[in-house]
Structures are given as structure tokens and as C-alpha cells.
Scaffold this active site. Structure first.
Site, PDB file in Angstrom:
ATOM      1  N   HIS A  54      -7.366  -2.218   5.493  1.00 34.65           N
ATOM      2  CA  HIS A  54      -6.555  -1.171   6.105  1.00 34.65           C
ATOM      3  C   HIS A  54      -7.259   0.160   5.869  1.00 34.65           C
ATOM      4  O   HIS A  54      -8.325   0.210   5.258  1.00 34.65           O
ATOM      5  CB  HIS A  54      -5.153  -1.225   5.487  1.00 34.65           C
ATOM      6  CG  HIS A  54      -4.116  -0.469   6.256  1.00 34.65           C
ATOM      7  ND1 HIS A  54      -4.083  -0.389   7.620  1.00 34.65           N
ATOM      8  CD2 HIS A  54      -3.028   0.241   5.825  1.00 34.65           C
ATOM      9  CE1 HIS A  54      -3.051   0.338   7.991  1.00 34.65           C
ATOM     10  NE2 HIS A  54      -2.396   0.745   6.919  1.00 34.65           N
ATOM     11  N   ASP A  70       5.789   4.147   5.262  1.00 28.95           N
ATOM     12  CA  ASP A  70       6.667   3.151   5.892  1.00 28.95           C
ATOM     13  C   ASP A  70       6.730   1.843   5.106  1.00 28.95           C
ATOM     14  O   ASP A  70       7.421   0.908   5.496  1.00 28.95           O
ATOM     15  CB  ASP A  70       6.254   2.896   7.357  1.00 28.95           C
ATOM     16  CG  ASP A  70       4.821   2.444   7.514  1.00 28.95           C
ATOM     17  OD1 ASP A  70       3.954   2.882   6.735  1.00 28.95           O
ATOM     18  OD2 ASP A  70       4.546   1.631   8.424  1.00 28.95           O
ATOM     19  N   HIS A  71       6.024   1.783   3.974  1.00 25.51           N
ATOM     20  CA  HIS A  71       6.076   0.583   3.125  1.00 25.51           C
ATOM     21  C   HIS A  71       6.633   0.870   1.734  1.00 25.51           C
ATOM     22  O   HIS A  71       6.929  -0.054   0.980  1.00 25.51           O
ATOM     23  CB  HIS A  71       4.676  -0.032   2.993  1.00 25.51           C
ATOM     24  CG  HIS A  71       4.173  -0.587   4.287  1.00 25.51           C
ATOM     25  ND1 HIS A  71       4.095  -1.936   4.550  1.00 25.51           N
ATOM     26  CD2 HIS A  71       3.761   0.039   5.418  1.00 25.51           C
ATOM     27  CE1 HIS A  71       3.654  -2.119   5.775  1.00 25.51           C
ATOM     28  NE2 HIS A  71       3.435  -0.933   6.328  1.00 25.51           N
ATOM     29  N   ASP A 101      -0.510  -4.432   6.367  1.00 26.63           N
ATOM     30  CA  ASP A 101      -1.168  -3.719   7.468  1.00 26.63           C
ATOM     31  C   ASP A 101      -2.666  -4.005   7.381  1.00 26.63           C
ATOM     32  O   ASP A 101      -3.288  -3.714   6.348  1.00 26.63           O
ATOM     33  CB  ASP A 101      -0.948  -2.207   7.328  1.00 26.63           C
ATOM     34  CG  ASP A 101       0.487  -1.801   7.621  1.00 26.63           C
ATOM     35  OD1 ASP A 101       1.333  -2.702   7.789  1.00 26.63           O
ATOM     36  OD2 ASP A 101       0.755  -0.589   7.693  1.00 26.63           O
ATOM     37  N   HIS A 139       5.326  -5.740  12.356  1.00 25.60           N
ATOM     38  CA  HIS A 139       4.848  -4.359  12.335  1.00 25.60           C
ATOM     39  C   HIS A 139       4.604  -3.895  13.771  1.00 25.60           C
ATOM     40  O   HIS A 139       3.562  -3.329  14.116  1.00 25.60           O
ATOM     41  CB  HIS A 139       3.566  -4.241  11.483  1.00 25.60           C
ATOM     42  CG  HIS A 139       3.319  -2.867  10.934  1.00 25.60           C
ATOM     43  ND1 HIS A 139       2.527  -1.945  11.559  1.00 25.60           N
ATOM     44  CD2 HIS A 139       3.764  -2.265   9.806  1.00 25.60           C
ATOM     45  CE1 HIS A 139       2.489  -0.830  10.838  1.00 25.60           C
ATOM     46  NE2 HIS A 139       3.230  -1.000   9.771  1.00 25.60           N
ATOM     47  N   HIS A 196       0.849  -1.194   0.000  1.00 27.46           N
ATOM     48  CA  HIS A 196       0.000   0.000   0.000  1.00 27.46           C
ATOM     49  C   HIS A 196       0.877   1.233   0.000  1.00 27.46           C
ATOM     50  O   HIS A 196       2.097   1.141   0.134  1.00 27.46           O
ATOM     51  CB  HIS A 196      -1.010  -0.015   1.148  1.00 27.46           C
ATOM     52  CG  HIS A 196      -0.433   0.045   2.527  1.00 27.46           C
ATOM     53  ND1 HIS A 196       0.471  -0.879   3.017  1.00 27.46           N
ATOM     54  CD2 HIS A 196      -0.641   0.922   3.550  1.00 27.46           C
ATOM     55  CE1 HIS A 196       0.774  -0.585   4.265  1.00 27.46           C
ATOM     56  NE2 HIS A 196       0.127   0.507   4.612  1.00 27.46           N
ATOM     57  N   HIS A 204       1.310   3.731   2.053  1.00 28.46           N
ATOM     58  CA  HIS A 204       1.816   4.397   3.259  1.00 28.46           C
ATOM     59  C   HIS A 204       3.349   4.433   3.229  1.00 28.46           C
ATOM     60  O   HIS A 204       3.998   3.466   2.812  1.00 28.46           O
ATOM     61  CB  HIS A 204       1.316   3.704   4.525  1.00 28.46           C
ATOM     62  CG  HIS A 204      -0.097   4.096   4.873  1.00 28.46           C
ATOM     63  ND1 HIS A 204      -0.900   3.365   5.706  1.00 28.46           N
ATOM     64  CD2 HIS A 204      -0.834   5.174   4.483  1.00 28.46           C
ATOM     65  CE1 HIS A 204      -2.086   3.980   5.830  1.00 28.46           C
ATOM     66  NE2 HIS A 204      -2.067   5.066   5.082  1.00 28.46           N
TER      67      HIS A 204
HETATM   68 ZN   LIG Z   1      -0.222   1.327   6.671  1.00 24.43          ZN
END
Ligand SMILES: [Zn+2]
Length: 305
Positions: free
Chosen positions: A142, A66-67, A211, A269, A62, A64
Site C-alpha cells: 500500500h 478509514d481503518h 488496502d 473497500h 494501517h 489511514h
Molecule cells: Zn489505505
């Protein structure tokens, strides 16, 4: 036949030296892939002695940060080092436009092509099918569209006892049926594959939840999986927070693992707020018997459960 997952980053959102943002290096049958690319992924790959120039594909769960924030840097370095082979990148619909804009803005010189493929957030989609295994995206739940990934080995053929088959003069097509585990007729008799072959080791599978809240499509995909890496951002007490941020708790992850009958559950995570990982593991152990907390640098060999 290799089937290893190297955890490059197992933390949630904010990177610290002991826990980077999400990224995993997958080595299956000596083919290598990257699962998510949080910031710092290049250095994490180097620290863990994993070569990225030979990666066949990158899966992004996805958008976000942090990914995904490590992806432009990684691809840029691949170009600097002169990569030529086309790279598969699977991810959300926004990914291609974002990457193109970034390439343009930083005036990067690109030495290889990227083949983007968008996953579906409404149904599982086979991203890649090879002779030995497949990669399937799994829609999860998510705050924004998000997919997990299932890495699934195909069943191996049964191993025929050559000497016995030779003495019985079994013809080629009969041998082939037995190797597929099928009963077959030969000279008026039904041959049972179990009497002529050693059964193959069970096919292995790895499921990455990305997530997510616990959800039906993940539960279905994880049925009987050898290993499940599940979002366990929060402890049991913080379940309201898990719900409002569309993540999961240790106990929720473990409940889903039990319901799906997975072999080993890996909690990942993990939020920075928790220092004592054994407490997190013990919470999950109340629901499922085999649980570990993933750590940065951990190499997990996927075995059949
Ligand atoms: Zn996320």
C-alpha cells in the site's frame, strides 16, 4: 464451531449510510476479534447486534483514517462500560504512541490494559496462536506500511470409529496415531487411518487483504484459502487510478484469487463512485468462478472450500 465474518464497513475512504469505512467482526470458535476500526465502528457493531465488550483483540491494518479512526472511541466506550480484561491490539508501529496521546488529550479514564504488538511489514508474523486457530499478519503493498490478516483454523483430528477400534483392541497410542491421520503398525500390520477413521472436515481459512495492490506475499498467504476478502476499490477501467493510489481493481483481485486457488472471493473497500455492484461482480467473474460483493451488515460463514 463458529467461523463467521460480519462486514461492518465495506466502503473506501468516505463513509456514507449504505457503506461505512472498513471494519469487520470476526467470530471464530466463539472467540471474537475486530479487524480494522473505521469511524462509526461502535454504532455498526450495535446495529449488527455484536457485543464488543468481550472482544479479545483488535487488528489494525494501517494508519489511514478509514481503518483506524474508530478505535479511540470504541476503547473509550469499553472503559465507560467498565471493561476489566486486557485487550490485545495488533497494528503498525505508530499505533501505540497515537493511542496513548489520544487517551491523554481526551483525559479518558482507562479501566483495562492494552497489550500492543507491532506486526512486521517485511514478513508474515504469527500474532496469536491458540489450540484451534492462529492469526497471522501478512505484509501487503500500500502507500504506507500495511498488513493483511490470515485467520487459519488448525486441522481437526480424524474421527475414529470407536466400535471397530474396540473390537480390534487397538491400544491408546495406536488410536492416537490414527486420529492424527498417520499410518501405524499394530501386530505386524500397517493400519491405514482412512480405513479406521472418518477424515475431518478440511480446516478453514479467511484472508483479509486490507488496502493493497496485488502482491506476491498476499498471493502466497491466500493459497487455498476458503475465503479471500480483497481490496477492489476500482473497476477494471480505472486501473491506472488503482495503481497510483495503491489499491486494486475487481479484475486484479479476481486474478489473484484464481492464481491462489481460493474458494470464494469477496470484493471489498468499494469506491463510492460505483452504483451498479453487479457490474463489478461480473468483471471479477471473468477471472474467478465464485465472487460476491461485500455489503455492510453481511454475515459470511466461512466454509471449507
Ligand atoms: Zn489505505
Amino acid at each position: 464451531m463458529t467461523f463467521d465474518v460480519v462486514f461492518l464497513g465495506t466502503g473506501a475512504a468516505v463513509p456514507v449510510p449504505s457503506r461505512g469505512t472498513t471494519s469487520q467482526f470476526l467470530d471464530i470458535h466463539s472467540h471474537t476479534y475486530l479487524i480494522d476500526a473505521g469511524e462509526g465502528v461502535q454504532l455498526a457493531l450495535r446495529k449488527n447486534d455484536r457485543r464488543f465488550q468481550k472482544l479479545r483483540g483488535v487488528f489494525i491494518s494501517h494508519m489511514h483514517g478509514d481503518h483506524v479512526l474508530g478505535l479511540p472511541g470504541l476503547l473509550s466506550t469499553m472503559s465507560l462500560l467498565g471493561r476489566k480484561e486486557t485487550l490485545d491490539v495488533w497494528g503498525p508501529p505508530e499505533l501505540e504512541a497515537w493511542m496513548s496521546a489520544t487517551w491523554k488529550a481526551i483525559e479518558a479514564h482507562k479501566t483495562f490494559d492494552i497489550r500492543f504488538k507491532t506486526w512486521s511489514d517485511s514478513e508474515p508474523l504469527i500474532l496469536l496462536e491458540t489450540e484451534k486457530y492462529r492469526l497471522v499478519s501478512i505484509p501487503v503493498k500500500h502507500r504506507i506500511p500495511c498488513c493483511g490478516l490470515k485467520v487459519e483454523e488448525h486441522s481437526l483430528p480424524w474421527k475414529l470409529e470407536g466400535k471397530k477400534a474396540g473390537e480390534a483392541r487397538l491400544p491408546y497410542h495406536v488410536r492416537q496415531s490414527l486420529k492424527r491421520g498417520e499410518s501405524v503398525e499394530f501386530e505386524g500390520q500397517i493400519l491405514d487411518p482412512a480405513k479406521w477413521c472418518a477424515p475431518p472436515p478440511a480446516a478453514r481459512s479467511y484472508v483479509y487483504s486490507a488496502d493493497t495492490r496485488p502482491c506476491a506475499s498476499l498471493l502466497k498467504a491466500a493459497q487455498g484459502a476458503s475465503v479471500l476478502y480483497h481490496d477492489a476499490t476500482f473497476n477494471a477501467e480505472d486501473h491506472q487510478r488503482a495503481k497510483s493510489t495503491f489499491h486494486s481493481t475487481t479484475v486484479e483481485a479476481a486474478r489473484l484469487a484464481r492464481q491462489a486457488g481460493v474458494g470464494t472471493l469477496l470484493l471489498g473497500h468499494i469506491s463510492l463512485r460505483y452504483r451498479d455492484l453487479e457490474v463489478l461482480r461480473n468483471e471479477a467473474l471473468q477471472e474467478h468462478t465464485r465472487v460476491e460483493v461485500a455489503r455492510d451488515g453481511m454475515v459470511w460463514r466461512v466454509m471449507s472450500s
